[in-house]
Each structure stands twice: as structure tokens, then as C-alpha cells.
Design a protein around this motif. Sequence first.
Motif, PDB file in Angstrom:
ATOM      1  N   GLY A   1     -71.906  30.018  55.999  1.00 21.32           N
ATOM      2  CA  GLY A   1     -70.730  30.506  56.708  1.00 21.32           C
ATOM      3  C   GLY A   1     -69.453  30.556  55.901  1.00 21.32           C
ATOM      4  N   PHE A   2     -69.552  30.451  54.564  1.00 19.38           N
ATOM      5  CA  PHE A   2     -68.364  30.451  53.715  1.00 19.38           C
ATOM      6  C   PHE A   2     -68.109  31.816  53.095  1.00 19.38           C
ATOM      7  CE2 PHE A   2     -69.349  25.982  53.910  1.00 19.38           C
ATOM      8  CZ  PHE A   2     -68.114  25.367  53.909  1.00 19.38           C
ATOM      9  N   LYS A   3     -66.844  32.184  52.983  1.00 15.06           N
ATOM     10  CA  LYS A   3     -66.420  33.275  52.120  1.00 15.06           C
ATOM     11  C   LYS A   3     -66.050  32.667  50.775  1.00 15.06           C
ATOM     12  CE  LYS A   3     -66.670  36.792  54.964  1.00 15.06           C
ATOM     13  NZ  LYS A   3     -65.469  37.507  55.419  1.00 15.06           N
ATOM     14  N   THR A   4     -66.446  33.326  49.690  1.00 18.75           N
ATOM     15  CA  THR A   4     -66.204  32.777  48.356  1.00 18.75           C
ATOM     16  C   THR A   4     -64.958  33.394  47.740  1.00 18.75           C
ATOM     17  OG1 THR A   4     -67.738  34.418  47.425  1.00 18.75           O
ATOM     18  CG2 THR A   4     -68.628  32.233  47.946  1.00 18.75           C
ATOM     19  N   VAL A   5     -64.197  32.540  47.071  1.00 17.55           N
ATOM     20  CA  VAL A   5     -62.938  32.932  46.439  1.00 17.55           C
ATOM     21  C   VAL A   5     -63.050  32.646  44.941  1.00 17.55           C
ATOM     22  CG1 VAL A   5     -60.460  32.510  46.300  1.00 17.55           C
ATOM     23  CG2 VAL A   5     -61.622  32.434  48.523  1.00 17.55           C
ATOM     24  N   ALA A   6     -63.183  33.671  44.135  1.00 16.14           N
ATOM     25  CA  ALA A   6     -63.255  33.512  42.682  1.00 16.14           C
ATOM     26  C   ALA A   6     -61.842  33.514  42.117  1.00 16.14           C
ATOM     27  CB  ALA A   6     -64.085  34.630  42.059  1.00 16.14           C
ATOM     28  N   MET A   7     -61.450  32.403  41.501  1.00 18.66           N
ATOM     29  CA  MET A   7     -60.126  32.335  40.885  1.00 18.66           C
ATOM     30  C   MET A   7     -60.213  32.977  39.507  1.00 18.66           C
ATOM     31  SD  MET A   7     -58.324  30.905  43.247  1.00 18.66           S
ATOM     32  CE  MET A   7     -56.824  30.697  42.267  1.00 18.66           C
ATOM     33  N   ALA A   8     -59.714  34.216  39.388  1.00 20.05           N
ATOM     34  CA  ALA A   8     -59.865  34.965  38.134  1.00 20.05           C
ATOM     35  C   ALA A   8     -58.838  36.087  38.074  1.00 20.05           C
ATOM     36  CB  ALA A   8     -61.275  35.541  38.018  1.00 20.05           C
TER      37      ALA A   8
ATOM     38  N   GLY B   1     -62.462  27.648  28.953  1.00 21.93           N
ATOM     39  CA  GLY B   1     -62.205  28.690  27.968  1.00 21.93           C
ATOM     40  C   GLY B   1     -62.331  30.097  28.514  1.00 21.93           C
ATOM     41  N   ASP B   2     -63.515  30.443  29.007  1.00 25.44           N
ATOM     42  CA  ASP B   2     -63.799  31.821  29.391  1.00 25.44           C
ATOM     43  C   ASP B   2     -63.611  32.110  30.865  1.00 25.44           C
ATOM     44  OD1 ASP B   2     -64.533  32.348  26.742  1.00 25.44           O
ATOM     45  OD2 ASP B   2     -66.594  31.684  27.092  1.00 25.44           O
ATOM     46  N   GLY B   3     -63.362  31.103  31.662  1.00 24.67           N
ATOM     47  CA  GLY B   3     -63.234  31.340  33.086  1.00 24.67           C
ATOM     48  C   GLY B   3     -64.586  31.611  33.729  1.00 24.67           C
TER      49      GLY B   3
ATOM     50  N   MET C   1     -47.480  34.344  38.760  1.00 22.62           N
ATOM     51  CA  MET C   1     -46.767  33.516  37.778  1.00 22.62           C
ATOM     52  C   MET C   1     -45.570  34.259  37.206  1.00 22.62           C
ATOM     53  SD  MET C   1     -49.879  31.668  35.756  1.00 22.62           S
ATOM     54  CE  MET C   1     -51.329  31.146  36.671  1.00 22.62           C
ATOM     55  N   ALA C   2     -44.702  33.500  36.570  1.00 16.23           N
ATOM     56  CA  ALA C   2     -43.477  34.046  35.985  1.00 16.23           C
ATOM     57  C   ALA C   2     -43.476  33.866  34.469  1.00 16.23           C
ATOM     58  CB  ALA C   2     -42.266  33.343  36.597  1.00 16.23           C
ATOM     59  N   HIS C   3     -42.500  34.476  33.814  1.00 19.19           N
ATOM     60  CA  HIS C   3     -42.246  34.323  32.385  1.00 19.19           C
ATOM     61  C   HIS C   3     -43.437  34.737  31.511  1.00 19.19           C
ATOM     62  CE1 HIS C   3     -38.444  32.391  33.269  1.00 19.19           C
ATOM     63  NE2 HIS C   3     -39.070  31.506  34.043  1.00 19.19           N
ATOM     64  N   GLY C   4     -44.250  35.652  32.014  1.00 24.44           N
ATOM     65  CA  GLY C   4     -45.348  36.163  31.199  1.00 24.44           C
ATOM     66  C   GLY C   4     -46.525  35.227  31.048  1.00 24.44           C
ATOM     67  N   VAL C   5     -46.506  34.109  31.757  1.00 30.83           N
ATOM     68  CA  VAL C   5     -47.641  33.176  31.698  1.00 30.83           C
ATOM     69  C   VAL C   5     -48.789  33.780  32.498  1.00 30.83           C
ATOM     70  CG1 VAL C   5     -48.455  30.865  32.285  1.00 30.83           C
ATOM     71  CG2 VAL C   5     -46.098  31.206  31.490  1.00 30.83           C
ATOM     72  N   ASP C   6     -49.994  33.814  31.907  1.00 33.03           N
ATOM     73  CA  ASP C   6     -51.102  34.481  32.603  1.00 33.03           C
ATOM     74  C   ASP C   6     -52.072  33.514  33.273  1.00 33.03           C
ATOM     75  OD1 ASP C   6     -52.283  33.431  30.378  1.00 33.03           O
ATOM     76  OD2 ASP C   6     -53.238  35.283  29.709  1.00 33.03           O
ATOM     77  N   SER C   7     -52.062  32.235  32.872  1.00 35.03           N
ATOM     78  CA  SER C   7     -53.024  31.323  33.475  1.00 35.03           C
ATOM     79  C   SER C   7     -52.549  29.880  33.345  1.00 35.03           C
ATOM     80  CB  SER C   7     -54.402  31.468  32.815  1.00 35.03           C
ATOM     81  OG  SER C   7     -54.341  31.101  31.445  1.00 35.03           O
ATOM     82  N   LEU C   8     -53.185  29.017  34.129  1.00 35.25           N
ATOM     83  CA  LEU C   8     -52.933  27.583  34.089  1.00 35.25           C
ATOM     84  C   LEU C   8     -54.199  26.854  33.671  1.00 35.25           C
ATOM     85  CD1 LEU C   8     -51.044  27.086  37.493  1.00 35.25           C
ATOM     86  CD2 LEU C   8     -50.015  27.118  35.215  1.00 35.25           C
ATOM     87  N   ASN C   9     -54.041  25.631  33.215  1.00 36.08           N
ATOM     88  CA  ASN C   9     -55.183  24.755  33.030  1.00 36.08           C
ATOM     89  C   ASN C   9     -55.977  24.714  34.334  1.00 36.08           C
ATOM     90  OD1 ASN C   9     -55.898  21.737  33.840  1.00 36.08           O
ATOM     91  ND2 ASN C   9     -56.406  22.008  31.685  1.00 36.08           N
ATOM     92  N   VAL C  10     -57.315  24.601  34.232  1.00 37.63           N
ATOM     93  CA  VAL C  10     -58.158  24.697  35.422  1.00 37.63           C
ATOM     94  C   VAL C  10     -57.825  23.617  36.446  1.00 37.63           C
ATOM     95  CG1 VAL C  10     -60.047  23.321  34.391  1.00 37.63           C
ATOM     96  CG2 VAL C  10     -60.536  24.928  36.246  1.00 37.63           C
ATOM     97  N   ALA C  11     -57.465  22.434  36.001  1.00 35.80           N
ATOM     98  CA  ALA C  11     -57.124  21.366  36.947  1.00 35.80           C
ATOM     99  C   ALA C  11     -55.815  21.678  37.670  1.00 35.80           C
ATOM    100  CB  ALA C  11     -57.036  20.027  36.225  1.00 35.80           C
ATOM    101  N   ALA C  12     -54.824  22.204  36.934  1.00 36.06           N
ATOM    102  CA  ALA C  12     -53.557  22.564  37.561  1.00 36.06           C
ATOM    103  C   ALA C  12     -53.742  23.735  38.519  1.00 36.06           C
ATOM    104  CB  ALA C  12     -52.531  22.913  36.483  1.00 36.06           C
ATOM    105  N   ALA C  13     -54.524  24.728  38.107  1.00 32.76           N
ATOM    106  CA  ALA C  13     -54.784  25.882  38.965  1.00 32.76           C
ATOM    107  C   ALA C  13     -55.508  25.463  40.236  1.00 32.76           C
ATOM    108  CB  ALA C  13     -55.607  26.923  38.201  1.00 32.76           C
ATOM    109  N   ALA C  14     -56.426  24.516  40.104  1.00 30.04           N
ATOM    110  CA  ALA C  14     -57.158  24.036  41.278  1.00 30.04           C
ATOM    111  C   ALA C  14     -56.197  23.401  42.278  1.00 30.04           C
ATOM    112  CB  ALA C  14     -58.236  23.040  40.855  1.00 30.04           C
ATOM    113  N   ALA C  15     -55.280  22.583  41.797  1.00 26.55           N
ATOM    114  CA  ALA C  15     -54.333  21.918  42.694  1.00 26.55           C
ATOM    115  C   ALA C  15     -53.480  22.939  43.446  1.00 26.55           C
ATOM    116  CB  ALA C  15     -53.444  20.959  41.908  1.00 26.55           C
ATOM    117  N   VAL C  16     -53.015  23.964  42.749  1.00 29.74           N
ATOM    118  CA  VAL C  16     -52.208  25.006  43.390  1.00 29.74           C
ATOM    119  C   VAL C  16     -53.036  25.731  44.452  1.00 29.74           C
ATOM    120  CG1 VAL C  16     -50.979  27.175  43.016  1.00 29.74           C
ATOM    121  CG2 VAL C  16     -50.733  25.316  41.365  1.00 29.74           C
ATOM    122  N   ALA C  17     -54.275  26.080  44.100  1.00 31.10           N
ATOM    123  CA  ALA C  17     -55.146  26.801  45.041  1.00 31.10           C
ATOM    124  C   ALA C  17     -55.478  25.945  46.256  1.00 31.10           C
ATOM    125  CB  ALA C  17     -56.422  27.242  44.324  1.00 31.10           C
ATOM    126  N   PHE C  18     -55.753  24.673  46.043  1.00 29.93           N
ATOM    127  CA  PHE C  18     -56.093  23.789  47.162  1.00 29.93           C
ATOM    128  C   PHE C  18     -54.937  23.716  48.160  1.00 29.93           C
ATOM    129  CE2 PHE C  18     -58.962  21.033  44.204  1.00 29.93           C
ATOM    130  CZ  PHE C  18     -59.848  22.088  44.106  1.00 29.93           C
TER     131      PHE C  18
END
Length: 266
Positions: free
Chosen positions: A190-197, A224-226, A243-260
Motif C-alpha cells: 500500500g505504499f507509494k515510492t518516493v525516489a530522492m533524485a 556517490g552515485d545516488g 536549493m539555493a546558491h547553485g548547490v545541487d545536492s546534500l549529504n544523504v544523511a542531511a537530505a534524509a532529515a529534510v525529507a523526513f
Amino acid sequence: MPIIHINSLCGEGVGVYGSLTEAQLRNRLEPEKGIFIAESPKVIRVAVAAGYQPLSLLCEERHITGDAADIVGAFPDMPVYTASRELLESLTGYRLTRGVLAAMRRRPFPPLTTLLEGARRVVVIDSVVDTTNIGAIFRSAAALGIDAVLLTPQSCDPLNRRAVRVSMGTVFQVPWAWLDAPVGSLRDYGFKTVAMALTDKSVPLDDPALKAEPRLAIVMGTEGDGLADKTIASADYTVRIPMAHGVDSLNVAAAAAVAFWELRSR
């Protein structure tokens, strides 16, 4: 209590603290026969409270009647191995945090149906191998309301000593298991999947459609490769963090916290 003074890690029962690798400690096919090492009284207490069974303790002598006294007292038949801090560090090969280690018995994993029953937000950790990232993701999952953690077989073991320490013991508080099937199989639960990419089709994390979903599985990829292209293609949503200032990605742990936080169950 049996207190045993040691000068090496060669004796029966004490070898788990120095001579066995993480791979040897872990028993993937029969988790209930595997062992992990918990470090520091605080983390050991969290593990015990979650139902994990300590097999032995390794610590400086002062901790036996000090900050590990309650642990020692709770398990009067548990062997307690002791030596000076300097000797323990030379034997184990690393600096001890708070001078206390516990060898603990792993537990069998619950069936996926049981693990996901009633869950509304879960995370899938796909091929993340850094122990620090694994521990940090678990800590965020516990703090931000994730109901369960699933890991693909290529990911680091959450009961790795460093992962446990970085998580501050939250690996014992959030239900987790290995996901041997494709991520898309979570639709059967019953889950919809969300790919962070980052792709041309990625929608922003604050898209209202995401928050309206009753059950989401948030998929986080390797450092590394996502995420693999086939995982992204099979997902119900592909999502980016604005994101701002041209940053394209975060460390996976930081990105996870934001997504959660953003996708938390309302």
C-alpha cells in the motif's frame, strides 16, 4: 557477578571484542545467532530497554561500580571482562567511548507484513555504505516520525559498532529489516515510492500531492552515485529538495532529515 581480569583477547568469550570482524559478528542468514557490539553505557541501556540481550561486558574496572553498575547489576550472571583503559584500547584497536563495551545477541527480523502494518512513513536505504550516514539516518528517522527502516542488501549493517554509536542507540528504537525484493514491491503493502533524485521529471519536496499520500516509502540512494536509474524509473514519484546558491545536492544523511520532516505524516 563473574569479574574476569584479562591481558589479551584470546580467551573464550572475549574474542568478540577484538579478533572478530564485523562480517564475522553478523550472521545474515540466522540473525538470532549473530552478535553486535554496543558502545557506552547510554547506548547499552537503550539496547537493553529495547529487548536486546547482553552476553558480556568489557570495561575499565572503575565502571563496574560506576556508570555501568546498573547494567552489571541487572545481569548478575553476565561475564564482566576488565582491564586498564590503556590495555583495553591496545587490545581492541580503537579508543573506547566511555570505556564500556557490551557484546549483545542479535534478534530475528519480523516479517515485512508485521513490520509495515500500520506504518505510514518508511525509509528505504539503498546501497548506503558509510557507517556514519547509516547512524545519522536512523537518528533522524527516530526523531522525525519514520515508522520503519528498510535496507537493501548492499547497505551497511545498522548494528555496526560505529553506526550504533552515531545513531545514539536509535537503531534499537526504530523497527528495521533488510529488503531483498525490489523497491517497487512496497506497492503490494500500500505504499507509494518516493525516489530522492535529481532528474528532469523531479517534483519539489513540498509538492502538495506528496503530503496527501497516506503511505510513503522514501528511497535514499548511495553517497556517490545516488539511486540507480531502474529504481528511479520504477518509483511513483521522483523528488528533489529545492536549493539555493547553485548547490545541487546534500549529504544523504542531511537530505534524509529534510525529507523526513517535510513528508512527515500529518
